[in-house]
Design a protein around this motif. Sequence first.
Motif, PDB file in Angstrom:
ATOM      1  N   ARG A   1      50.865  39.136  46.274  1.00  0.00           N
ATOM      2  CA  ARG A   1      50.686  39.216  44.828  1.00  0.00           C
ATOM      3  C   ARG A   1      49.274  39.725  44.556  1.00  0.00           C
ATOM      4  O   ARG A   1      48.313  39.254  45.191  1.00  0.00           O
TER       5      ARG A   1
ATOM      6  N   LEU B   1      50.030  36.500  38.069  1.00  0.00           N
ATOM      7  CA  LEU B   1      50.819  35.518  37.330  1.00  0.00           C
ATOM      8  C   LEU B   1      49.917  34.859  36.291  1.00  0.00           C
ATOM      9  O   LEU B   1      48.990  34.121  36.654  1.00  0.00           O
TER      10      LEU B   1
ATOM     11  N   HIS C   1      47.731  31.414  36.156  1.00  0.00           N
ATOM     12  CA  HIS C   1      47.577  30.916  37.524  1.00  0.00           C
ATOM     13  C   HIS C   1      46.649  31.851  38.324  1.00  0.00           C
ATOM     14  O   HIS C   1      47.125  32.704  39.086  1.00  0.00           O
TER      15      HIS C   1
ATOM     16  N   ALA D   1      47.248  32.440  42.074  1.00  0.00           N
ATOM     17  CA  ALA D   1      48.623  32.732  42.507  1.00  0.00           C
ATOM     18  C   ALA D   1      48.713  33.831  43.569  1.00  0.00           C
ATOM     19  O   ALA D   1      49.741  33.961  44.233  1.00  0.00           O
TER      20      ALA D   1
ATOM     21  N   ARG E   1      47.799  24.751  40.236  1.00  0.00           N
ATOM     22  CA  ARG E   1      48.640  25.677  40.989  1.00  0.00           C
ATOM     23  C   ARG E   1      50.129  25.329  40.888  1.00  0.00           C
ATOM     24  O   ARG E   1      50.961  26.077  41.386  1.00  0.00           O
TER      25      ARG E   1
ATOM     26  N   GLU F   1      53.381  27.857  40.178  1.00  0.00           N
ATOM     27  CA  GLU F   1      53.386  29.158  40.862  1.00  0.00           C
ATOM     28  C   GLU F   1      54.704  29.402  41.598  1.00  0.00           C
ATOM     29  O   GLU F   1      55.098  30.548  41.826  1.00  0.00           O
TER      30      GLU F   1
END
Length: 252
Positions: free
Chosen positions: A8, A55, A58, A61, A85, A88
């Motif tokens: 990510r 995200l 977050h 993330a 967190r 997530e």
Amino acid sequence: MFTYAITRKPGVDFADGLTQAGLGKPSYTRITEQHSAYVNALKQRQLQVVELEPLGEHPDAYFVEDPAVVTPDIAVITIPGAPSRQGEGDSLKQCLQQFREIAQIEPPGTVDGGDVLMVENHFFIGVSARTNAHGAHQLGRILERFGYNWTTITVQAGLHFKSDVNYIGNDTLLMTSRYSHVTQLHQFNKIILKDDEAYAANSLWLGDCLFMPQGFPEIKNRVERAGHHVIQLDVSEVRKMDGGLTCLSLRF
Ligand code: CIR
């Protein structure tokens, strides 16, 4: 050894994530470059890389290793130990269910994937400030259903178990001196890092090569002499946020 990697991208707010590193303010431009280089390195090793978008809400993330544990048989969505967190996992679940049957850690269990080390058919599950005993046992019981063995191991210092110990094949663990006398690990060959290179314990083994953080020449030479093909990557900005090479992807 692996076919896929899920990653990510770090978001513009990544510096709002949790950290105790005390290494200064990280740069968004540089972490973006470092993350792209990491993704490219995975692709060069023939992995098919899923690149998820940041995200919202977050900032941690992009450390996708923590909200899930993926094995050849099952993907377990965890409840990360840090409240910021939690949540997530939902978006990772949507992605992972294309690849694996899904199981889920339930409250009051918490598990960070960074505490979970797979060594062949065995899982070491670190009980840490993030992973509680309840979560560790839930995870162990899920893994048992698929024929894996597991044991818990106490994480007395450092963020996660894999901040200090990683498997690099051939019955060998790369580890910091913190774990060199732990009886549960006695049967392994060990490459023990000097304290001033301890950060490099978080190296990522892909079966035919080892991704290591750039800037740790002594351990790099030692693992090369042990026969490993080392690929060095600059993760200075990731380190400022308490992360490392394993945290940035889920491999399976
Ligand atoms: C955190 O504190 O949760 C993140 N800033 C760093 C997580 C690193 N993840 C890992 O070691 N698996």
